[in-house]
Design an enzyme around this catalytic site. Structure first.
Site, mmCIF file in Angstrom:
data_model
loop_
_atom_site.group_PDB
_atom_site.id
_atom_site.type_symbol
_atom_site.label_atom_id
_atom_site.label_comp_id
_atom_site.label_asym_id
_atom_site.label_seq_id
_atom_site.Cartn_x
_atom_site.Cartn_y
_atom_site.Cartn_z
ATOM 1 N N CYS A 10 33.063 2.503 -21.402
ATOM 2 C CA CYS A 10 34.135 2.354 -22.470
ATOM 3 C C CYS A 10 33.754 2.887 -23.721
ATOM 4 O O CYS A 10 33.406 1.905 -24.589
ATOM 5 C CB CYS A 10 34.731 1.201 -22.355
ATOM 6 S SG CYS A 10 36.361 0.981 -23.559
ATOM 7 N N CYS B 61 35.422 0.638 -26.562
ATOM 8 C CA CYS B 61 35.027 -0.621 -26.600
ATOM 9 C C CYS B 61 33.732 -0.814 -27.113
ATOM 10 O O CYS B 61 33.422 -1.642 -28.223
ATOM 11 C CB CYS B 61 34.792 -1.203 -25.204
ATOM 12 S SG CYS B 61 36.137 -0.828 -23.961
ATOM 13 N N ASP B 62 32.816 -0.145 -26.979
ATOM 14 C CA ASP B 62 31.409 -0.153 -27.419
ATOM 15 C C ASP B 62 30.700 0.823 -28.373
ATOM 16 O O ASP B 62 29.624 0.580 -28.811
ATOM 17 C CB ASP B 62 30.413 -0.164 -26.029
ATOM 18 C CG ASP B 62 31.002 -1.354 -25.200
ATOM 19 O OD1 ASP B 62 31.382 -2.468 -25.478
ATOM 20 O OD2 ASP B 62 30.876 -1.288 -23.821
#
Ligand code: NDP
Length: 322
Positions: A137, A140-141
């Site tokens: 993701c 997200c990261d």
């Protein structure tokens, strides 16, 4: 203790599960919803959603899901943060077992969604869980890789979209694709191919993830990615690509393990529903959202199919009584 009984149990809290909950609770069916390991589903790991009707300026994924959650609660839906570990569809009422108890239901709505696929190396999934620099993701990261050289695997729309997003953080993004042609839409390809921070590695697969042991600020030992061993799919040659992060964007798989051997699935494992309905191969069991849809896979289509499942369940329950 006898399991608690409910007219409708809904498994999953993405747009499909929440919409099914809104409709069934408004129909006075008092649904019980299990939210599982990823409450809110895949939209909680995205940033801005610009194509969900009703939000002219866009809406953040987690915010949209929180709005849906609150909307279900308003009509009396009961949400439990338990993970379903088994279902028995061979008897009526159906039995749903969670990590915390056992429940029965007259009708079951399955909205368990789909999860990111890993490459099958074992190490990719393991390093993603341990904070070793692997992720599925970007939104997200991506932030963790500011100023670093990273790689992303895949040639579809997701891989290209995430590669472009990652160029905001990374010094360089290496896109690794197993063929010499991208699967992504032409428009997406044009944008990505123009981006100077993306280097394309054609006809390559990740043969291995090479790691190094590093010490964390807390003094613990952590296995971290340091390079990728790539294999050329045309001539078999091996090469090493030093990177500090790896994003895997090779598609998704439906979350249907709980129903294996009980419900009909297609060759990719997606639940099969009767055309134009949410009815699965067992009467009283309905499916909605990405677990039964590998074609559209949008928040709005998932929500629409959640509405269908709720109406199908409501009608089916009424027929059983009548
Ligand atoms: P796709 O299935 O479209 O693409 C997966 C990619 O990963 C393919 O290029 C495939 O290679 C590659 N791949 C699959 N398995 C492996 C493996 N084991 N090792 C290496 N590479 C592998 O998935 P996406 O998630 O990209 O997209 C899913 C759907 O969502 C599509 O319909 C897409 O159009 C849509 N989408 C749309 C977006 C938008 O419009 N903004 C954004 C994101 C997704 P190969 O090509 O060789 O099969």
């Amino acid at each position: 203790m006898a399991p608690s009984h409910h007219s409708v149990i809904i498994i999953g809290t993405g747009p499909a599960g929440y919409t099914a909950a809104i409709y069934t609770s408004r129909a006075n069916l008092s649904p019980l919803v299990f939210e599982g390991a990823q409450p809110g589903g895949q939209l909680t790991i995205t940033t801005e959603v610009e194509n969900f009707p009703g939000f002219k300026a866009g809406v953040m994924g987690p915010e949209l899901m929180e709005e849906m959650r609150q909307q279900t609660l308003r009509f009396g839906t009961e949400i439990r943060s338990e993970t379903v570990t088994a279902v028995d569809l061979g008897q009526r009422p159906f039995v749903v077992t969670t990590d915390d108890g056992s429940y029965t239901a007259d009708a079951l709505i399955i909205a368990t969604g789909a999860s990111a696929k890993w490459m099958g190396l074992g190490k990719d999934e393991r390093l993603s869980r341990s904070g070793g620099g692997v992720s599925a993701c970007a939104t997200c990261d991506g932030f963790f890789f500011r100023g670093k050289e990273i790689a992303i695997v895949g040639g579809g729309d997701t891989a290209l979209e995430e590669a472009m997003y990652l160029t905001k953080f990374a010094s360089k993004v290496n896109l690794i694709h197993r063929r010499d042609q991208l699967r992504a839409s032409k428009a997406m390809q044009e944008r990505a191919l123009k981006n100077e921070k993306i280097a394309f590695h054609w006809n390559k697969i990740v043969e291995d993830i090479l790691t190094a042991e590093v010490e964390t600020p807390m003094g613990d030992k952590l296995e971290k990615i340091r390079a990728l061993k790539l294999k050329d799919t045309v001539n078999g040659s091996l090469s090493e690509l030093p990177v500090e992060g790896l994003f895997v964007a090779i598609g998704h798989k439906p979350n249907t393990e709980l129903f294996a051997g009980q419900l009909a699935t297609d060759e990719s494992g997606y639940l099969v529903v009767e055309k134009g309905s949410s009815r699965t191969s067992i009467p009283g069991v309905f499916a909605c959202g990405d677990v039964q849809d590998h074609t559209y896979r949008q928040a709005i289509t998932a929500a629409g199919s959640g509405c269908m499942a709720a109406i199908d369940a409501e009608r089916w329950l009424a027929e059983q009584e009548g």
